[in-house]
Motif scaffolding. Structure first.
Motif, PDB file in Angstrom:
ATOM      1  N   MET A   1      -2.254 -11.067  -0.300  1.00 45.24           N
ATOM      2  CA  MET A   1      -3.253 -10.437   0.451  1.00 45.24           C
ATOM      3  C   MET A   1      -4.337 -11.180   1.167  1.00 45.24           C
ATOM      4  O   MET A   1      -4.704 -12.080   0.877  1.00 45.24           O
ATOM      5  CB  MET A   1      -3.889  -9.716  -0.598  1.00 45.24           C
ATOM      6  CG  MET A   1      -3.978  -8.091  -0.776  1.00 45.24           C
ATOM      7  SD  MET A   1      -4.739  -7.315  -1.868  1.00 45.24           S
ATOM      8  CE  MET A   1      -5.057  -5.926  -1.212  1.00 45.24           C
ATOM      9  N   THR A   2      -4.419 -10.750   2.418  1.00 43.89           N
ATOM     10  CA  THR A   2      -5.334 -11.567   3.327  1.00 43.89           C
ATOM     11  C   THR A   2      -6.785 -11.203   2.926  1.00 43.89           C
ATOM     12  O   THR A   2      -7.197 -10.194   2.407  1.00 43.89           O
ATOM     13  CB  THR A   2      -5.025 -11.142   4.813  1.00 43.89           C
ATOM     14  OG1 THR A   2      -5.806  -9.814   4.952  1.00 43.89           O
ATOM     15  CG2 THR A   2      -3.899 -11.272   5.198  1.00 43.89           C
ATOM     16  N   ALA A   3      -7.829 -12.024   3.588  1.00 49.43           N
ATOM     17  CA  ALA A   3      -9.055 -11.830   3.072  1.00 49.43           C
ATOM     18  C   ALA A   3      -9.757 -10.724   3.862  1.00 49.43           C
ATOM     19  O   ALA A   3     -10.212 -10.056   3.075  1.00 49.43           O
ATOM     20  CB  ALA A   3     -10.005 -12.969   3.823  1.00 49.43           C
ATOM     21  N   ALA A   4      -9.126 -10.147   4.968  1.00 49.51           N
ATOM     22  CA  ALA A   4      -9.537  -8.989   5.610  1.00 49.51           C
ATOM     23  C   ALA A   4      -9.057  -7.815   4.692  1.00 49.51           C
ATOM     24  O   ALA A   4      -9.872  -6.927   4.641  1.00 49.51           O
ATOM     25  CB  ALA A   4      -8.860  -8.782   6.914  1.00 49.51           C
ATOM     26  N   GLU A   5      -8.068  -7.764   3.995  1.00 49.47           N
ATOM     27  CA  GLU A   5      -7.423  -6.744   3.106  1.00 49.47           C
ATOM     28  C   GLU A   5      -8.323  -6.566   2.038  1.00 49.47           C
ATOM     29  O   GLU A   5      -8.875  -5.808   1.489  1.00 49.47           O
ATOM     30  CB  GLU A   5      -6.229  -6.889   2.825  1.00 49.47           C
ATOM     31  CG  GLU A   5      -5.090  -6.477   4.070  1.00 49.47           C
ATOM     32  CD  GLU A   5      -3.782  -6.819   3.928  1.00 49.47           C
ATOM     33  OE1 GLU A   5      -2.888  -6.115   3.975  1.00 49.47           O
ATOM     34  OE2 GLU A   5      -3.400  -7.739   3.046  1.00 49.47           O
ATOM     35  N   ILE A   6      -8.706  -7.717   1.431  1.00 50.49           N
ATOM     36  CA  ILE A   6      -9.408  -7.942   0.142  1.00 50.49           C
ATOM     37  C   ILE A   6     -10.775  -7.340   0.587  1.00 50.49           C
ATOM     38  O   ILE A   6     -11.263  -6.357  -0.079  1.00 50.49           O
ATOM     39  CB  ILE A   6      -9.562  -9.265  -0.431  1.00 50.49           C
ATOM     40  CG1 ILE A   6      -8.210  -9.562  -1.031  1.00 50.49           C
ATOM     41  CG2 ILE A   6     -10.675  -9.232  -1.459  1.00 50.49           C
ATOM     42  CD1 ILE A   6      -8.077 -11.180  -1.275  1.00 50.49           C
ATOM     43  N   ALA A   7     -11.380  -7.687   1.438  1.00 48.07           N
ATOM     44  CA  ALA A   7     -12.816  -7.241   2.046  1.00 48.07           C
ATOM     45  C   ALA A   7     -12.721  -5.615   2.206  1.00 48.07           C
ATOM     46  O   ALA A   7     -13.463  -5.009   1.866  1.00 48.07           O
ATOM     47  CB  ALA A   7     -13.136  -7.947   3.192  1.00 48.07           C
ATOM     48  N   ASP A   8     -11.617  -5.434   2.748  1.00 44.88           N
ATOM     49  CA  ASP A   8     -11.460  -3.836   3.122  1.00 44.88           C
ATOM     50  C   ASP A   8     -11.412  -2.922   1.645  1.00 44.88           C
ATOM     51  O   ASP A   8     -12.104  -2.154   1.510  1.00 44.88           O
ATOM     52  CB  ASP A   8     -10.074  -3.493   3.641  1.00 44.88           C
ATOM     53  CG  ASP A   8      -9.959  -1.969   4.290  1.00 44.88           C
ATOM     54  OD1 ASP A   8     -11.027  -1.674   4.710  1.00 44.88           O
ATOM     55  OD2 ASP A   8      -8.998  -1.327   3.869  1.00 44.88           O
ATOM     56  N   VAL A   9     -10.699  -3.518   0.775  1.00 48.45           N
ATOM     57  CA  VAL A   9     -10.519  -2.998  -0.855  1.00 48.45           C
ATOM     58  C   VAL A   9     -12.001  -2.893  -1.168  1.00 48.45           C
ATOM     59  O   VAL A   9     -12.564  -1.823  -1.833  1.00 48.45           O
ATOM     60  CB  VAL A   9      -9.836  -3.610  -1.429  1.00 48.45           C
ATOM     61  CG1 VAL A   9      -9.831  -3.144  -2.924  1.00 48.45           C
ATOM     62  CG2 VAL A   9      -8.421  -3.529  -1.138  1.00 48.45           C
ATOM     63  N   LEU A  10     -12.635  -3.917  -1.152  1.00 53.53           N
ATOM     64  CA  LEU A  10     -14.152  -3.990  -1.622  1.00 53.53           C
ATOM     65  C   LEU A  10     -15.135  -3.004  -1.003  1.00 53.53           C
ATOM     66  O   LEU A  10     -15.603  -2.356  -1.582  1.00 53.53           O
ATOM     67  CB  LEU A  10     -14.853  -5.479  -1.606  1.00 53.53           C
ATOM     68  CG  LEU A  10     -13.944  -6.517  -2.649  1.00 53.53           C
ATOM     69  CD1 LEU A  10     -14.634  -7.901  -2.324  1.00 53.53           C
ATOM     70  CD2 LEU A  10     -13.642  -6.054  -3.824  1.00 53.53           C
TER      71      LEU A  10
END
Lengths: 535, 246
Positions: B1-10
């Motif tokens: 998972m990329t940082a952007a995807e993680i940020a999106d989930v959060l």
């Protein structure tokens, strides 16, 4: 004031006992069906972490096979349905306490559980145990598992027979979510659980190369449960009649298909059984004039998860006269679970106390000496630790960091994680206390302290009472380790309650044990103070 | 998972977790509201000249101080019935209220131990020293906010319980660490500024109190430092008071 805890504690036991008596009164009894109709709501306990029987969909509501069964009951009664998420550990307690009207929560029907609640007959589903094995596992039979560690869910029926008969070491987690994480982190050889749930796990695609290939162990029917008082009552009868009709019409098998469950042999056989008619065209399985189903329509071969142990007279006498089931006295399995729990809690206390004192002196010295860079970094780290909950710190290290380490092939031990987190929790407080004491000592003696036995001992003696208090804090906090499956006292007690339903007895024993532990910690500190610190 | 995807989930789950944090605050405020009056009452009992009253205040404080609230949480969850019949009226006790009651025991013990010296200072007309109770109390409130996370183990839908739900719902191991760290950020962001403010308030009050002390008594050191409880010396406001962990 340093004298207060020890001397006051001794007088507190009678007070504590009185408090316990006030608080432990049983709930009231009533006709539950009438109550449900009157309030217009059926309150059902269902799982929320057990797809496809009960789990959360993206918008947060609970859906699943069991939920549809509960909704089926509510629709028939023409009332609304309220769902209460329950776990394997608390579902029977919540029913007994009256939080919920019925349990439809993947509940296996066993003799022991029948002593606690009323299992509605006929049962609505059936399943056995299996093991989700790690990729490349050499295990091909149940006996291969002897001596190995498997992950389980606390309150699940299979943990005890597996430990007793297969001689495996079961570490049990509070929820399936945590069990999943532990299996992935390599904490155990496999996940012991209901076969249908494990097959569903495999289907989600989340477990590449994991397998479920052992023969099914201990097939067991699942039942809807109501309280003991409702046995044979209107609610019991209504639920039983409804399920019987669902078996007859095949509604449950349709539901099974709708939730993509593998065809269950239990439902197929039940469908055939309840569809049979006699010469008059009536259903062959009908209630007799006492309201019971005929023997040939009932499941009688219920597995038992308890083996009868040597009962001690005292424990039995207490159960006869007060209704308190102190199973730790007469049940060898519960007793060893509890003693292991006690030993683990004591070990945690000792390890954390020693580590936090060492950390406190070491870090406290660095703070006291105002070492450049180190001091602000330490104080910043302490603020970070203080302003975030220790529970989350445990989760972050055990599950979060544990998952990262697992990809590198390492596993971390729950006990070690608990000691690490709790030692820093008390250690940072000890450090502040020690640093302040060292500051005071230096000021009083008008000189720079040196890191030798005399000076360190002087500051330590000054901070002693605070350090003792911080150690009491640690004893209180050791219970947090139960959330990451360290089998300490709370974990042991809730496991026993999940099996036996003796919550009042176990919770009182738990409280008394903790109280005694705190008392002993204070005494030990006072003893050391007299002998070594301030002779 | 990329940082952007993680940020999106959060980001997606932020409203859900924020609502959970509101529970933590509600629970903590309720806990203080229950525990503080009880603790004050105990402190006044201990300050009483009548020996029997002061003795029972002492005993009850000892009990409150030494009952681990994490154990009490399980105790109340398992043993306390959810409904009481009082004079024909049904009183229900929700799980979050049980958690509040368990935590309030620790608050009562803390307040009793810290209000007692404050009462004595007040009676000696030493207001700044008595006011030291305020930052200590506020800091204990922060400690209770931390402890409110333990309510997750009995199913209260606060932020840690919700973080668990998010981890389960997302079903991705990579994101787990970040969800828990994100929950930590909530606690830190809400509590740290208040802790700093209280640190400043405490230092000012202490300064006033010490100045007043030295005006009155020359350079004689204060005999009572306002700590009470299991600790002999002044407990720094920055850590969990010795012996008073919830």
């Amino acid at each position: 004031m340093a004298r207060a805890p020890g001397s006051a504690l001794r007088h507190l036991f009678p007070l504590l006992a009185g408090f316990l008596l006030i608080i432990a009164s049983p709930p009231a009894v009533a006709d539950r069906l009438a109550e449900i109709l009157e309030r217009g709501i059926l309150i059902a306990g269902v799982k929320s972490d057990y797809a496809p029987f009960g789990s959360r969909d993206p918008d947060g509501s609970i859906v699943g096979f069991d939920v549809d069964v509960a909704r089926g009951f509510a629709d028939r009664l023409e009332v609304d349905l309220e769902l209460v998420p329950v776990t394997s550990t608390d579902r029977l307690q919540r029913l007994q306490r009256g939080d919920i009207d019925v349990v439809v929560a993947t509940l296996g029907d066993t003799r022991e559980r029948r002593a606690l609640v009323t299992m509605v007959e006929p049962q609505y589903y059936g399943d056995g145990a299996n093991l989700l094995l790690r990729p490349g596992s050499p295990v091909t039979t149940w006996n291969d598992l002897r001596g190995q560690t498997v992950c389980g869910v606390q309150g699940s029926l299979w943990n005890r027979p597996a430990a007793e008969r297969l001689l495996v070491d079961v570490i049990s987690f509070n929820t399936t979510r945590e069990t999943r994480l532990a299996l992935r982190d390599g904490q155990c050889a496999g996940w012991l659980y209901d076969e249908v749930a494990l097959l569903h796990e495999l289907e989600t695609g989340a477990w590449p190369d994991y397998t479920v290939n052992l023969p099914t162990m201990m097939m067991l029917p699942w039942a809807v449960a109501v309280t003991k008082q409702e046995a044979g009552g209107p609610l019991d009868r209504f639920l039983g009649d409804t399920i019987a009709e669902w078996h007859e019409t095949g509604w449950l098998r349709d539901l099974e298909q709708r939730w993509d469950l593998p065809p269950s042999p239990f439902l197929r056989e039940a469908h055939e059984l309840w569809r049979e008619t006699d010469e008059a065209g009536e259903r062959a399985c009908g209630r007799d004039n006492t309201g019971m189903w005929p023997v040939e329509c009932r499941e009688l071969a219920l597995v038992t998860s308890t083996e009868v142990g040597g009962l001690t007279g005292l424990s039995l006498l207490i159960r006869e006269t007060t209704g308190l089931d102190i199973s730790v006295l007469h049940d060898p399995f519960d007793r060893s679970l509890f003693l292991v729990g006690l030993a683990q809690t004591v070990a945690l206390t000792v390890a954390c106390t020693v580590a936090s004192v060492v950390l406190g002196i070491g870090l406290g010295w660095l703070i006291h000496r105002r070492v450049a860079v180190v001091r602000p970094v330490l104080l910043g780290a302490a603020a970070l630790l203080r302003m975030t909950p220790p529970l989350l710190q445990l989760y972050v290290v055990f599950f979060g960091v544990g998952a990262l380490l697992a990809t590198a092939g390492f596993t971390i031990d729950g006990f070690a994680v608990a000691v690490l987190i709790l030692s820093f929790y008390a250690g940072s407080a000890n450090a502040v206390a020690f640093a302040e004491a060292a500051d005071v000592e230096a000021r009083d003696e008008h000189r720079r302290l040196r890191f030798n036995l005399h000076d360190v001992k002087g500051a330590f003696a000054l901070a002693y009472a605070t350090i003792m208090g911080n150690s009491v804090n640690v004893v209180k906090a050791t219970g947090l380790a139960s959330t990451i499956a360290v089998p300490e006292l709370i974990h042991a007690s809730t496991s026993i309650v999940a099996d036996k339903g003796n919550s009042v007895a176990m919770m009182n024993i738990l409280l008394v044990c903790y109280f005694a532990l705190i008392l002993m910690t204070v005494k030990a500190f006072q003893f050391l103070q007299k002998r070594a610190v301030n002779p | 998972m990329t940082a952007a995807e993680i940020a999106d989930v959060l980001w997606t789950w932020t409203p859900y977790m924020a609502a959970g944090f509101v529970w933590n605050i509600v629970l903590s405020v309720t806990t203080m509201a229950i525990g503080t009056p009880v603790g004050l009452m105990l402190a006044f009992m201990r300050a009483s000249p009548r020996r029997r009253i002061s003795r029972s205040g002492e005993l009850a404080t000892g009990l409150a101080r030494n009952l681990p609230t994490f154990v009490m949480l399980f105790y109340l969850a398992y043993v306390l019935p959810p409904e009481f019949k009082v004079l024909g009226e049904t009183v229900t006790i929700a799980p979050w209220l049980k958690a509040s009651l368990a935590l309030a025991i620790a608050v009562a013990g803390f307040v009793s131990d810290n209000a007692l010296p404050a009462i004595r200072h007040l009676r000696a007309h030493d207001t700044p020293a008595a006011l030291l109770f305020v930052p200590a109390w506020t800091n204990y409130f922060l400690i209770i906010v931390m402890a409110s996370s333990t309510a997750s183990v009995i199913g209260v839908p606060e932020i840690v319980q919700r973080a668990n739900t998010v981890v389960g719902a997302v079903g991705n191991v990579d994101v787990m660490l970040w969800v828990y760290l994100y929950a930590m950020v909530w606690f830190f962001a809400a509590c740290w500024p208040l802790a700093r403010a209280m640190h400043v308030v405490r230092r000012r009050l202490k300064h006033h109190a010490d100045a007043r002390q030295s005006r009155i008594a020359g350079d004689a050191p204060s005999a009572d430092d306002g700590s009470g409880g299991n600790g002999a010396r002044a407990t720094p406001t920055s850590t969990v008071p010795a012996g008073h962990a919830p």
